[in-house]
Design a protein around this motif. Sequence first.
Motif, PDB file in Angstrom:
ATOM      1  N   GLY A  29       0.822  -1.384  -0.091  1.00  0.00           N
ATOM      2  CA  GLY A  29       0.014  -0.135  -0.087  1.00  0.00           C
ATOM      3  C   GLY A  29       0.977   1.271  -0.014  1.00  0.00           C
ATOM      4  O   GLY A  29       2.122   1.245   0.033  1.00  0.00           O
ATOM      5  N   LEU A  30       0.198   2.193  -0.158  1.00  0.00           N
ATOM      6  CA  LEU A  30       0.869   3.505  -0.039  1.00  0.00           C
ATOM      7  C   LEU A  30       1.886   3.837   1.398  1.00  0.00           C
ATOM      8  O   LEU A  30       2.683   4.637   1.310  1.00  0.00           O
ATOM      9  N   ASP A  31       1.363   3.378   2.220  1.00  0.00           N
ATOM     10  CA  ASP A  31       1.880   3.470   3.551  1.00  0.00           C
ATOM     11  C   ASP A  31       2.986   2.549   3.836  1.00  0.00           C
ATOM     12  O   ASP A  31       3.675   2.483   4.960  1.00  0.00           O
ATOM     13  N   GLY A  32       3.331   1.745   2.832  1.00  0.00           N
ATOM     14  CA  GLY A  32       4.749   0.881   2.921  1.00  0.00           C
ATOM     15  C   GLY A  32       4.354  -0.512   3.392  1.00  0.00           C
ATOM     16  O   GLY A  32       5.040  -1.324   3.708  1.00  0.00           O
ATOM     17  N   ALA A  33       2.972  -0.813   3.801  1.00  0.00           N
ATOM     18  CA  ALA A  33       2.558  -2.059   4.400  1.00  0.00           C
ATOM     19  C   ALA A  33       1.867  -2.862   3.449  1.00  0.00           C
ATOM     20  O   ALA A  33       1.324  -2.384   2.666  1.00  0.00           O
ATOM     21  N   ALA A  34       1.766  -4.292   3.570  1.00  0.00           N
ATOM     22  CA  ALA A  34       1.261  -5.248   2.862  1.00  0.00           C
ATOM     23  C   ALA A  34      -0.158  -4.845   3.158  1.00  0.00           C
ATOM     24  O   ALA A  34      -0.666  -4.656   4.053  1.00  0.00           O
ATOM     25  N   GLU A  45      -2.159  -0.735   6.124  1.00  0.00           N
ATOM     26  CA  GLU A  45      -1.904  -0.283   7.619  1.00  0.00           C
ATOM     27  C   GLU A  45      -0.541   0.412   7.482  1.00  0.00           C
ATOM     28  O   GLU A  45       0.300   0.162   6.767  1.00  0.00           O
ATOM     29  N   PRO A  46      -0.685   1.516   8.117  1.00  0.00           N
ATOM     30  CA  PRO A  46       0.630   2.388   8.018  1.00  0.00           C
ATOM     31  C   PRO A  46       1.555   1.794   8.986  1.00  0.00           C
ATOM     32  O   PRO A  46       1.508   1.197   9.935  1.00  0.00           O
ATOM     33  N   SER A  47       3.015   2.135   8.351  1.00  0.00           N
ATOM     34  CA  SER A  47       3.969   1.610   9.131  1.00  0.00           C
ATOM     35  C   SER A  47       4.082   2.303  10.325  1.00  0.00           C
ATOM     36  O   SER A  47       3.708   3.537  10.643  1.00  0.00           O
ATOM     37  N   PRO A  48       4.792   2.003  11.451  1.00  0.00           N
ATOM     38  CA  PRO A  48       4.977   2.485  12.728  1.00  0.00           C
ATOM     39  C   PRO A  48       5.892   3.735  12.684  1.00  0.00           C
ATOM     40  O   PRO A  48       5.566   4.789  13.233  1.00  0.00           O
ATOM     41  N   ARG A  49       6.768   3.732  11.886  1.00  0.00           N
ATOM     42  CA  ARG A  49       7.403   4.925  11.565  1.00  0.00           C
ATOM     43  C   ARG A  49       6.434   6.253  10.841  1.00  0.00           C
ATOM     44  O   ARG A  49       6.908   7.364  11.510  1.00  0.00           O
ATOM     45  N   LEU A  50       5.916   5.782  10.067  1.00  0.00           N
ATOM     46  CA  LEU A  50       4.977   6.820   9.187  1.00  0.00           C
ATOM     47  C   LEU A  50       4.009   7.383  10.297  1.00  0.00           C
ATOM     48  O   LEU A  50       3.821   8.553  10.358  1.00  0.00           O
ATOM     49  N   PRO A 128      -4.871  14.992  -1.140  1.00  0.00           N
ATOM     50  CA  PRO A 128      -4.669  14.065  -1.860  1.00  0.00           C
ATOM     51  C   PRO A 128      -3.391  13.192  -1.877  1.00  0.00           C
ATOM     52  O   PRO A 128      -2.344  14.250  -1.559  1.00  0.00           O
ATOM     53  N   ARG A 129      -3.162  12.092  -2.209  1.00  0.00           N
ATOM     54  CA  ARG A 129      -1.896  11.523  -2.174  1.00  0.00           C
ATOM     55  C   ARG A 129      -1.319  11.440  -3.500  1.00  0.00           C
ATOM     56  O   ARG A 129      -1.195  10.715  -4.283  1.00  0.00           O
ATOM     57  N   LEU A 130      -0.575  12.589  -3.637  1.00  0.00           N
ATOM     58  CA  LEU A 130      -0.015  13.045  -4.898  1.00  0.00           C
ATOM     59  C   LEU A 130       1.686  12.816  -4.971  1.00  0.00           C
ATOM     60  O   LEU A 130       2.165  12.737  -3.884  1.00  0.00           O
ATOM     61  N   THR A 131       2.221  12.165  -5.898  1.00  0.00           N
ATOM     62  CA  THR A 131       3.549  12.157  -6.068  1.00  0.00           C
ATOM     63  C   THR A 131       4.309  13.934  -5.707  1.00  0.00           C
ATOM     64  O   THR A 131       3.825  14.681  -5.759  1.00  0.00           O
ATOM     65  N   MET A 132       5.546  13.652  -5.370  1.00  0.00           N
ATOM     66  CA  MET A 132       5.991  15.024  -5.210  1.00  0.00           C
ATOM     67  C   MET A 132       6.280  15.732  -6.443  1.00  0.00           C
ATOM     68  O   MET A 132       6.204  16.941  -6.185  1.00  0.00           O
ATOM     69  N   SER A 133       6.371  15.140  -7.575  1.00  0.00           N
ATOM     70  CA  SER A 133       6.510  15.868  -8.761  1.00  0.00           C
ATOM     71  C   SER A 133       5.082  16.623  -8.969  1.00  0.00           C
ATOM     72  O   SER A 133       4.881  17.773  -9.535  1.00  0.00           O
ATOM     73  N   ALA A 134       4.032  16.028  -8.741  1.00  0.00           N
ATOM     74  CA  ALA A 134       2.789  16.781  -8.710  1.00  0.00           C
ATOM     75  C   ALA A 134       2.495  17.853  -7.870  1.00  0.00           C
ATOM     76  O   ALA A 134       1.788  18.630  -8.064  1.00  0.00           O
ATOM     77  N   TRP A 135       2.925  17.637  -6.595  1.00  0.00           N
ATOM     78  CA  TRP A 135       3.007  18.584  -5.283  1.00  0.00           C
ATOM     79  C   TRP A 135       3.980  19.962  -5.771  1.00  0.00           C
ATOM     80  O   TRP A 135       3.371  20.856  -5.348  1.00  0.00           O
ATOM     81  N   GLN A 183       5.235  11.348   0.271  1.00  0.00           N
ATOM     82  CA  GLN A 183       6.443  10.919  -0.213  1.00  0.00           C
ATOM     83  C   GLN A 183       7.069   9.650   0.913  1.00  0.00           C
ATOM     84  O   GLN A 183       7.517   8.722   0.433  1.00  0.00           O
ATOM     85  N   LEU A 184       7.120  10.183   2.040  1.00  0.00           N
ATOM     86  CA  LEU A 184       7.466   9.296   3.371  1.00  0.00           C
ATOM     87  C   LEU A 184       6.766   8.018   2.957  1.00  0.00           C
ATOM     88  O   LEU A 184       7.443   6.818   3.436  1.00  0.00           O
ATOM     89  N   ALA A 185       5.433   8.026   3.000  1.00  0.00           N
ATOM     90  CA  ALA A 185       4.525   6.659   2.650  1.00  0.00           C
ATOM     91  C   ALA A 185       5.085   5.825   1.529  1.00  0.00           C
ATOM     92  O   ALA A 185       5.014   4.524   1.572  1.00  0.00           O
ATOM     93  N   ARG A 186       5.728   6.288   0.537  1.00  0.00           N
ATOM     94  CA  ARG A 186       5.970   5.577  -0.766  1.00  0.00           C
ATOM     95  C   ARG A 186       7.365   4.990  -0.334  1.00  0.00           C
ATOM     96  O   ARG A 186       7.751   4.166  -1.106  1.00  0.00           O
ATOM     97  N   ARG A 187       8.187   5.452   0.448  1.00  0.00           N
ATOM     98  CA  ARG A 187       9.431   4.931   0.605  1.00  0.00           C
ATOM     99  C   ARG A 187       9.526   3.909   1.144  1.00  0.00           C
ATOM    100  O   ARG A 187       8.781   3.449   2.391  1.00  0.00           O
ATOM    101  N   PRO A 188      10.391   2.827   0.867  1.00  0.00           N
ATOM    102  CA  PRO A 188      10.213   1.350   1.333  1.00  0.00           C
ATOM    103  C   PRO A 188      10.766   1.251   2.776  1.00  0.00           C
ATOM    104  O   PRO A 188      11.989   2.267   3.030  1.00  0.00           O
ATOM    105  N   GLY A 189      10.175   0.697   3.559  1.00  0.00           N
ATOM    106  CA  GLY A 189      10.720   0.199   4.912  1.00  0.00           C
ATOM    107  C   GLY A 189      11.076   1.046   5.881  1.00  0.00           C
ATOM    108  O   GLY A 189      11.380   1.073   7.063  1.00  0.00           O
TER     109      GLY A 189
END
Length: 189
Positions: A29-34, A45-50, A128-135, A183-189
């Motif tokens: 998902g966008l929050d980096g979790a399955a 589910e959002p990651s604990p870090r996010l 909305p959850r836009l990419t950084m290039s869209a922001w 952007q942080l949500a799209r970053r892995p782990g």
Amino acid sequence: MTACASGRETSAAQAPASAGAAAQAPSAGLDGAAARPSGGSTAAEPSPRLSAVRCALALVGALPWCILLARSVLPLGGLGAALDRLFAPLCHRMPERSLALEGVVMPLCSRCAGIFAGVAAGAAIARPRLTMSAWRPILIALSALMALDVATQDLGLRPPWHATRLATGLAFGYAVTAGFVTQLARRPG
């Protein structure tokens, strides 16, 4: 009859069912979790870090508003003055450009207070959850709008209006934080 991945033959009636099951497989998902399948919808589910970053940003964004409210209704004395001084390096704090509640002036000017409120809202909502290039073009436009507000005010074309100061600050703070959180949500782990 068609061949499946296991090498066994299946009937054509069974093929769509297995294709539908594959489409419901968990994905990131966008929050980096399955994401987990649940009745056709996938919720991540959002990651604990996010979650921790979003919570911290929301608290920091709400802090000047909470200080103003607390100082206006509670006798905080020296503690209230110390909390107020936390924001002194961040803002000019001119009284005519700052909000007041019950005679207590906010620790930031109205534009900076709007930025902090935007940070809190952006961390809490992040839509909305836009990419950084869209922001980027949105941030450029909001920065230009804020600069226009500053210029018209400082050139004496109009008096300071708390509404426009709050609105431009809020929009800018929201966009920066929503873009950062996405952007942080799209970053892995």
